[in-house]
Design an enzyme around this catalytic site. Structure first.
Site, PDB file in Angstrom:
ATOM      1  N   LYS A   6       0.821  -1.353   0.112  1.00 40.70           N
ATOM      2  CA  LYS A   6       0.312   0.342  -0.009  1.00 40.70           C
ATOM      3  C   LYS A   6       0.751   1.285  -0.159  1.00 40.70           C
ATOM      4  O   LYS A   6       1.828   1.333   0.652  1.00 40.70           O
ATOM      5  CB  LYS A   6      -0.956  -0.109   1.251  1.00 40.70           C
ATOM      6  CG  LYS A   6      -1.950   0.982   1.342  1.00 40.70           C
ATOM      7  CD  LYS A   6      -1.839   1.634   3.358  1.00 40.70           C
ATOM      8  CE  LYS A   6      -0.124   1.754   3.354  1.00 40.70           C
ATOM      9  NZ  LYS A   6       0.172   2.668   4.717  1.00 40.70           N
ATOM     10  N   ASP A  61      -5.392   0.410   8.653  1.00 39.11           N
ATOM     11  CA  ASP A  61      -5.293   0.301   7.246  1.00 39.11           C
ATOM     12  C   ASP A  61      -5.712  -1.073   6.622  1.00 39.11           C
ATOM     13  O   ASP A  61      -5.905  -1.018   5.067  1.00 39.11           O
ATOM     14  CB  ASP A  61      -3.680   0.299   6.533  1.00 39.11           C
ATOM     15  CG  ASP A  61      -3.057   1.570   7.137  1.00 39.11           C
ATOM     16  OD1 ASP A  61      -4.075   2.598   7.341  1.00 39.11           O
ATOM     17  OD2 ASP A  61      -2.051   1.561   7.247  1.00 39.11           O
TER      18      ASP A  61
HETATM   19  O1  C5P Z   1      -4.745   0.214  13.473  1.00 44.49           O
HETATM   20  P1  C5P Z   1      -2.998  -0.048  13.557  1.00 44.49           P
HETATM   21  O2  C5P Z   1      -2.549  -0.954  14.246  1.00 44.49           O
HETATM   22  O3  C5P Z   1      -2.370  -0.253  11.806  1.00 44.49           O
HETATM   23  O4  C5P Z   1      -2.281   1.381  14.063  1.00 44.49           O
HETATM   24  C1  C5P Z   1      -1.362   0.659  14.887  1.00 44.49           C
HETATM   25  C2  C5P Z   1      -1.193   2.405  15.663  1.00 44.49           C
HETATM   26  O5  C5P Z   1      -0.534   3.458  14.984  1.00 44.49           O
HETATM   27  C3  C5P Z   1      -2.175   2.886  16.217  1.00 44.49           C
HETATM   28  O6  C5P Z   1      -1.801   1.580  17.835  1.00 44.49           O
HETATM   29  C4  C5P Z   1      -2.199   3.986  16.892  1.00 44.49           C
HETATM   30  O7  C5P Z   1      -1.247   4.293  18.058  1.00 44.49           O
HETATM   31  C5  C5P Z   1      -2.113   4.546  15.748  1.00 44.49           C
HETATM   32  N1  C5P Z   1      -2.464   5.274  14.816  1.00 44.49           N
HETATM   33  C6  C5P Z   1      -3.303   6.283  15.127  1.00 44.49           C
HETATM   34  N2  C5P Z   1      -4.211   6.516  13.833  1.00 44.49           N
HETATM   35  C7  C5P Z   1      -4.198   6.114  12.994  1.00 44.49           C
HETATM   36  C8  C5P Z   1      -3.907   4.554  12.767  1.00 44.49           C
HETATM   37  C9  C5P Z   1      -3.030   4.764  13.888  1.00 44.49           C
HETATM   38  O8  C5P Z   1      -2.797   6.828  15.780  1.00 44.49           O
HETATM   39  N3  C5P Z   1      -5.615   6.629  12.529  1.00 44.49           N
END
Ligand code: C5P
Length: 310
Positions: free
Chosen positions: A19, A154
């Protein structure tokens, strides 16, 4: 995407494409700490691969250049998003009275981990789509999107695998039609970058929104549009991992039409006018920096007149 020339011995193989955040604007923060984003996203025609077969019992095997960077034994292996995807989807199907047989899943980990190109999220999305195929089960699109979102912000966009704009924390998705395919070079210095750490080090969390052009810009017009957009995570990522600056500068010197960091880094990408120019750049960068990961590919094309926003 399902591919014909699959992993040997498996009934089904899917590519989990890398991505690419062409732009990533941070426009706010939710009460739970997640950041509100507006991101123009595309995908590569290359990535990890997952093999799927029905089996006597659930199995998970790994191969590929970056397999050693993923835990595959004991409790730690259950942190793998492919297995979380399998378990969440199976629980959902069981609730609906649909059988979901034991499976052997094989992950060929070709993309570097924690690299800003969504490897784990792409794997989770490919696992969901492949398992639905294997189990010959269908669920409504909004349940699938909800399961995906539980796996990571994502993952919903990775279910689409084509150019789109994602808003919210990544759950509000609109595909972008007629978006051109570009010869693309993805380069990573093989320094893992932690997404939460980069988000935490952002000082300004309400930056200007993403403005998409009216109408359908021509190919070169898109390059001009991209130059006016930003990745708001790039400055904090560069501060934490200085090699990102070196990668970006090296890509710029190869004659790329456009260079930027993807996601929370450290991968950067260059878009090129031709596949020949991209391949020449890949050869130079690999020779000069044998420790960098260099992936020549194309970005995928946005389909015409087909908007499947749910
Ligand atoms: O959702 P994912 O596990 O990929 O996200 C990893 C970390 O990145 C989350 O725990 C958060 O701390 C941060 N994050 C965020 N805002 C987003 C996506 C991710 O703060 N939109």
């Amino acid at each position: 995407m399902v591919i014909e020339d699959g992993i040997f011995g498996f009934s089904l193989t899917r590519i989990a494409p890398a991505k690419i955040n062409l732009a990533l604007h941070v426009v706010g923060q939710r009460a739970d700490g997640y950041h509100l984003l507006e991101s123009l996203v595309t995908f590569a025609d290359a990535g990890d691969r997952i093999g799927f077969s029905v089996s006597n019992e659930d199995r998970f095997t790994l191969s590929g250049r970056f397999a050693a960077d993923l835990p595959n034994t004991g409790e730690a292996s259950y942190r793998n998003l492919v297995l979380k995807a399998r378990d969440l989807l199976r629980a959902h199907l069981h609730e609906k009275g649909i059988k979901a047989a034991p499976v052997h899943l094989h992950l060929e980990k070709n993309l570097p981990v924690a690299s800003g190109i969504g490897g784990g999220s792409a794997d989770a999305a490919a696992a969901l789509l492949g398992l639905l195929d294997l189990w010959q089960a269908s669920i409504d699109r909004s349940s699938l999107q909800q399961i995906a979102l539980k796996l990571g912000a994502d993952v919903p966009m990775c279910l689409y695998g084509r150019p789109l704009v994602a808003r919210g924390i990544g759950e509000d998705i609109r595909t972008v039609m007629d978006f051109p395919s570009f010869p693309m070079l993805i380069v990573n210095p093989l320094k893992a970058v932690s997404t939460p750490v980069i988000f935490k080090s952002l000082t300004d969390k309400t930056r200007p929104p993403l403005s998409m052009p009216p109408g359908k810009p021509p190919r070169d017009g898109w390059i001009d549009v991209l130059k006016d957009l930003r990745n708001d995570l790039e400055p904090p990522a560069r501060a934490l991992e200085p090699e990102i600056g070196a990668v970006s500068e090296a890509l710029g010197l190869t004659g790329a039409s456009f260079v930027r960091m993807s996601g929370s880094g450290a991968s950067c990408f260059g878009l090129y006018a031709s596949a020949e120019a991209r391949d020449a750049a890949a050869a130079v960068l690999s020779r000069q920096n044998p420790n960098w990961y260099v992936l020549p590919c194309h970005s995928v094309h946005g389909e015409e007149d087909h908007d499947d926003r749910e």
